[in-house]
Write a protein that holds these residues in place. Structure first.
Motif, PDB file in Angstrom:
ATOM      1  N   ALA A 168      45.327-122.832 -13.228  1.00 52.50           N
ATOM      2  CA  ALA A 168      46.441-122.819 -14.195  1.00 52.50           C
ATOM      3  C   ALA A 168      45.842-123.321 -15.492  1.00 52.50           C
ATOM      4  O   ALA A 168      45.556-124.507 -15.628  1.00 52.50           O
ATOM      5  N   SER A 169      45.608-122.419 -16.433  1.00 51.54           N
ATOM      6  CA  SER A 169      44.832-122.829 -17.610  1.00 51.54           C
ATOM      7  C   SER A 169      45.081-121.932 -18.810  1.00 51.54           C
ATOM      8  O   SER A 169      45.336-120.735 -18.669  1.00 51.54           O
ATOM      9  N   THR A 210      44.339-117.924 -17.878  1.00 50.77           N
ATOM     10  CA  THR A 210      43.879-117.104 -19.003  1.00 50.77           C
ATOM     11  C   THR A 210      42.505-117.545 -19.499  1.00 50.77           C
ATOM     12  O   THR A 210      41.947-118.543 -19.054  1.00 50.77           O
ATOM     13  N   GLY A 211      41.979-116.778 -20.461  1.00 46.16           N
ATOM     14  CA  GLY A 211      40.743-117.125 -21.156  1.00 46.16           C
ATOM     15  C   GLY A 211      39.542-117.223 -20.234  1.00 46.16           C
ATOM     16  O   GLY A 211      39.403-116.467 -19.263  1.00 46.16           O
ATOM     17  N   GLY A 212      38.670-118.183 -20.547  1.00 47.55           N
ATOM     18  CA  GLY A 212      37.416-118.335 -19.815  1.00 47.55           C
ATOM     19  C   GLY A 212      37.592-118.673 -18.348  1.00 47.55           C
ATOM     20  O   GLY A 212      36.702-118.383 -17.543  1.00 47.55           O
ATOM     21  N   VAL A 213      38.714-119.258 -17.984  1.00 46.14           N
ATOM     22  CA  VAL A 213      38.965-119.563 -16.570  1.00 46.14           C
ATOM     23  C   VAL A 213      39.184-118.275 -15.788  1.00 46.14           C
ATOM     24  O   VAL A 213      38.610-118.070 -14.715  1.00 46.14           O
ATOM     25  N   SER A 214      39.990-117.368 -16.337  1.00 44.84           N
ATOM     26  CA  SER A 214      40.231-116.091 -15.656  1.00 44.84           C
ATOM     27  C   SER A 214      38.962-115.245 -15.609  1.00 44.84           C
ATOM     28  O   SER A 214      38.778-114.437 -14.699  1.00 44.84           O
ATOM     29  N   ALA A 215      38.078-115.449 -16.597  1.00 40.57           N
ATOM     30  CA  ALA A 215      36.853-114.650 -16.689  1.00 40.57           C
ATOM     31  C   ALA A 215      35.710-115.240 -15.875  1.00 40.57           C
ATOM     32  O   ALA A 215      34.621-114.661 -15.858  1.00 40.57           O
ATOM     33  N   LEU A 231      51.153-115.067 -15.250  1.00 41.07           N
ATOM     34  CA  LEU A 231      50.426-114.455 -16.362  1.00 41.07           C
ATOM     35  C   LEU A 231      48.934-114.653 -16.127  1.00 41.07           C
ATOM     36  O   LEU A 231      48.470-115.787 -15.995  1.00 41.07           O
ATOM     37  N   ILE A 232      48.212-113.552 -16.059  1.00 44.87           N
ATOM     38  CA  ILE A 232      46.767-113.606 -15.793  1.00 44.87           C
ATOM     39  C   ILE A 232      46.073-112.663 -16.759  1.00 44.87           C
ATOM     40  O   ILE A 232      46.394-111.471 -16.821  1.00 44.87           O
ATOM     41  N   GLY A 233      45.115-113.178 -17.524  1.00 45.41           N
ATOM     42  CA  GLY A 233      44.405-112.314 -18.456  1.00 45.41           C
ATOM     43  C   GLY A 233      43.383-113.084 -19.255  1.00 45.41           C
ATOM     44  O   GLY A 233      43.249-114.296 -19.127  1.00 45.41           O
ATOM     45  N   PHE A 234      42.660-112.369 -20.086  1.00 49.63           N
ATOM     46  CA  PHE A 234      41.638-113.017 -20.920  1.00 49.63           C
ATOM     47  C   PHE A 234      42.190-113.246 -22.328  1.00 49.63           C
ATOM     48  O   PHE A 234      42.640-114.326 -22.656  1.00 49.63           O
ATOM     49  N   ALA A 235      42.199-112.231 -23.151  1.00 45.83           N
ATOM     50  CA  ALA A 235      42.763-112.358 -24.502  1.00 45.83           C
ATOM     51  C   ALA A 235      44.271-112.134 -24.459  1.00 45.83           C
ATOM     52  O   ALA A 235      44.802-111.549 -23.520  1.00 45.83           O
TER      53      ALA A 235
END
Length: 293
Positions: A168-169, A210-215, A231-235
């Motif tokens: 969760a980030s 999101t962001g670097g955590v999801s990546a 909600l899951i994604g990068f940008a």
């Protein structure tokens, strides 16, 4: 008698109604006793919501959970042993006001950082877990978050037990610059080593990831699960739309969208999570095969 005089003489008097003072009305229902669902708009007792692991009783909307609530709902009672609980962040880049913000979050949440790691059991199976907490700096990933997760992965490797992470980030922590981005590589390498040794990795993405955590570590499980509606994604949506100059689907970057496009293995309700994860652990490691070390 003129018609206008008749109406004037016999006009109906308005009834007077007592008004309830605003403060008195507020005191009738103590603050926090009721919770309104942001999805279906129905109101329920907060205690009943908590008993239902913070899943709406009417529409199954998943309310956010902090790390302590997650431990209580997922880990077998009395089995959790926290790891590296006293690690706290410094200010390597001398970012103005950063230490003060960290201290304010420590006071507000009673946490030292945005992740809790530890050893416990789920359905009788020993596991190592890392549980991120969005109430601390929006679950952002700094050096200590990355280090604690890496140490937890290494502990799972040492004990030859599965590693389960709840993410969760809001992404990497801006106050630590490139040092926070380096945690993506560090945690990913630790997971690769663990996987090479036959370790089981289960990632459960919650709202938001999101962001670097999801990546990085959030998407590197042998099983990648998510809670409904997460909600899951990068940008962000707006950044992507401005870049590609196209309108994105309404459900873009939701758990349901990712499942439909093959980026998740399953969406699991919090109500079924312990049972489903226990089934996986039963297949991977029959009960009693591992002894406590």
């Amino acid at each position: 008698m003129a018609l206008k005089d008749l109406f004037t003489k016999n006009q109906v008097k308005k009834k007077k109604y007592a008004t309830i003072p605003t403060e008195a009305a507020k005191n009738d229902v103590p603050e926090g006793i009721m919770t309104k669902c942001p999805s279906c708009k129905k109101i329920m007792y907060t205690k009943e919501l908590s008993k239902n692991v913070k899943v709406c009783l009417h529409c199954e909307h998943h309310f956010p959970m902090n790390s302590k609530e997650r431990i209580a709902s997922f880990i077998d009672e009395g089995s959790f042993q926290e790891l590296n609980e006293n690690m706290i962040s410094g200010n390597p880049l001398q970012f103005p006001g950063y230490l003060e913000k960290l201290e304010a979050d420590r006071q507000k949440t009673s946490l030292n950082e945005a992740v809790i790691t530890g050893i416990g059991t789920v359905g009788g199976h020993k596991i190592v877990t890392a549980i991120m907490d969005s109430t601390f700096r929006m679950g952002s990933m700094g050096s200590v978050v990355g280090e604690k997760i890496t140490l937890a992965i290494e502990k799972a490797d040492e004990l030859s037990v599965p590693f389960i992470i709840f993410t969760a980030s809001g992404g990497a922590r801006m106050q630590e610059g490139a040092l926070s981005l380096m945690q993506m590589a560090k945690t990913s390498v630790a997971l690769k080593k663990f996987s090479n040794h036959g370790g089981l990795i289960i990632s459960i993405m919650t709202h938001p990831t999101t962001g670097g955590v999801s990546a990085s570590f959030a998407s590197l499980g042998d099983f990648n699960f998510a809670e409904p509606g997460a909600l899951i994604g990068f940008a962000g949506r707006r950044v992507i739309e401005q870049s590609i100059r196209e309108k994105l689907p309404e459900d873009f970057q939701t758990a349901e969208f990712l499942l439909k496009h093959g980026q998740l293995d399953a969406i699991i309700s919090r109500l079924d999570l312990v049972e489903k994860i226990t089934d996986i652990l039963d297949i991977h490691q029959p009960r009693g095969e591992i002894t406590w070390q």
